[in-house]
Design an enzyme around this catalytic site. Structure first.
Site, short mmCIF file in Angstrom:
data_model
loop_
_atom_site.label_atom_id
_atom_site.label_comp_id
_atom_site.label_asym_id
_atom_site.label_seq_id
_atom_site.Cartn_x
_atom_site.Cartn_y
_atom_site.Cartn_z
N ASP A 18 30.92 41.40 36.57
CA ASP A 18 30.90 41.26 37.98
C ASP A 18 31.81 40.21 38.75
O ASP A 18 31.64 39.22 39.05
CB ASP A 18 29.36 40.62 38.23
N GLY A 41 35.14 35.43 30.38
CA GLY A 41 33.98 36.40 30.07
C GLY A 41 34.50 37.61 29.57
O GLY A 41 34.08 38.17 28.41
N HIS A 93 21.60 43.39 42.14
CA HIS A 93 20.59 43.07 41.40
C HIS A 93 19.35 43.94 41.39
O HIS A 93 18.55 43.90 40.56
CB HIS A 93 20.20 41.53 42.37
N1 SAM Z 1 27.08 37.64 38.67
C1 SAM Z 1 26.73 36.81 39.65
C2 SAM Z 1 25.51 36.98 40.19
O1 SAM Z 1 25.17 38.36 40.51
O2 SAM Z 1 24.89 36.18 40.67
C3 SAM Z 1 27.97 36.49 40.76
C4 SAM Z 1 29.36 36.28 40.12
S1 SAM Z 1 30.71 35.99 41.09
C5 SAM Z 1 30.74 37.55 42.01
C6 SAM Z 1 32.21 35.98 40.09
C7 SAM Z 1 31.96 34.75 39.31
O3 SAM Z 1 32.96 35.02 38.11
C8 SAM Z 1 32.67 33.65 40.10
O4 SAM Z 1 31.56 32.41 40.01
C9 SAM Z 1 33.83 33.27 39.47
O5 SAM Z 1 34.07 31.70 39.41
C10 SAM Z 1 33.85 33.43 37.88
N2 SAM Z 1 34.88 34.09 37.26
C11 SAM Z 1 36.00 34.24 37.80
N3 SAM Z 1 36.87 34.92 36.75
C12 SAM Z 1 36.37 34.89 35.44
C13 SAM Z 1 36.41 35.19 34.29
N4 SAM Z 1 37.86 35.55 33.71
N5 SAM Z 1 35.46 34.69 33.25
C14 SAM Z 1 34.34 34.19 33.62
N6 SAM Z 1 34.06 33.96 34.87
C15 SAM Z 1 34.95 34.21 35.88
#
Ligand code: SAM
Length: 301
Positions: A172, A152, A19
């Site tokens: 991420d 994503g 962040h």
């Molecule tokens: N970017 C966030 C932050 O910095 O606050 C944290 C994200 S966390 C590390 C990863 C997230 O990706 C999880 O909530 C998970 O449910 C989601 N996720 C996993 N595979 C995904 C995909 N293919 N597309 C979108 N979201 C996904």
């Protein structure tokens, strides 16, 4: 299918690195009047409570933002850290430090309240996606934010290049699926062909797994092949001293959790390397727990 919930990890050392760098990138992108598009391919729930059951279970923020807040460095932080601490503080106006903003809210706070700036948030987990949508709905003017309960990596395809050709793609994943490492590399390779001037930021865990080890190398190769500058930074808080020697009978030895992570940027702000080199050793001083602690900042292209 997905067991990863970012709530357990919010505010940990990996979030501090991610962040803090994200803020620096966004400040750079929004310094010009041109419209900015940000695509956050793995958004999470957006906002987290540091005093929730989730956060309390693993207490990872204790080795991250909470430790930072209590350190002398917080009183006189170098510029990158000052921006980060200020932004997190803005989510806690009462002074009680309870809320931690995830990448969607870090980004939203820095984009301009200008319908030209746009934030796309992808989150697949049903609960986190719903929480994210609810949190976003509470933003006074949320026209510029779109929440999609979609993959994503797939969703990104239709969004690049953005009309203004100025933007950031934040990737991420939780990497709970081994395939994520390969998908990140493939996504970067494909995206660079469509949106060569975009800034890309990939977060990854530094763990003893060949795919994790290989990822920054693959990203370096892809950036070099595309003739694009890159910046790579890691933060390692090391192993906590073995508590097993002092713990009382029956007590579990302390879980080490994730000790290190990295961010890899393609087309980073040219102004980012020097302040990162300044702040990371100071973060190691504060957050370091012992064996293995350290940091790396390297660049190329
Ligand atoms: N970017 C966030 C932050 O910095 O606050 C944290 C994200 S966390 C590390 C990863 C997230 O990706 C999880 O909530 C998970 O449910 C989601 N996720 C996993 N595979 C995904 C995909 N293919 N597309 C979108 N979201 C996904």
């Amino acid at each position: 299918m997905f067991s990863y919930r970012h709530g357990f990890h919010a505010g940990n050392h990996a979030d501090v690195l991610k962040h803090m760098v994200l803020i620096a990138v966004l400040k750079h992108l929004t310094a010009k009047p041109t419209a900015v598009t940000v695509v956050d391919t793995h958004a999470g729930a957006g906002l987290y409570r540091l005093d929730s059951d989730f956060a309390g279970t693993s207490g990872e923020a204790q080795d991250g933002i909470v430790k930072l807040w209590a350190s002398p460095l917080a009183a006189e932080p170098p510029p990158l850290l000052a921006d980060y601490l200020e932004l997190v503080a803005s989510f806690n106006p009462s002074g009680k430090k309870k809320i931690y903003p995830g990448s969607p809210f870090v980004t939203q706070a820095l984009l301009r309240q200008d319908p030209r700036d746009k934030l796309w948030l992808f989150e697949l987990h049903p609960t986190d996606s719903k929480a994210l949508a609810d949190h976003v709905a509470q933003i006074e003017d949320h026209r510029m934010v779109a929440v999609k309960r979609e993959d994503g990596f797939e969703g990104l395809r239709a969004l690049i290049p953005p009309p203004s050709r100025r933007g950031l793609v934040l990737i991420d994943p939780s990497y709970e699926i081994k395939n994520d490492y390969g998908r990140v590399a493939a996504c970067i390779q494909e995206s660079l062909k469509k949106f060569a001037t975009g800034t890309y930021m990939v977060w990854y865990p530094v763990i003893p797994r060949p795919e994790a080890h290989e990822l920054p190398r693959r990203l370096k190769t892809l950036a070099n092949q595309a003739g694009k500058p890159w910046l790579h930074a890691t933060l390692n808080i090391g192993q906590a001293p073995e508590r097993a020697k002092t713990h009382t009978p029956g007590e579990q030895p302390m879980r080490q959790g994730l000790t290190a992570s990295g961010v890899f940027l393609i087309n980073p702000p040219h102004t980012l390397k020097a302040p990162l080199q300044e702040v990371l050793p100071q973060l190691v001083e504060v957050l370091g727990r012992g064996r293995g602690q350290g940091q790396v900042v390297e660049s190329g292209g």
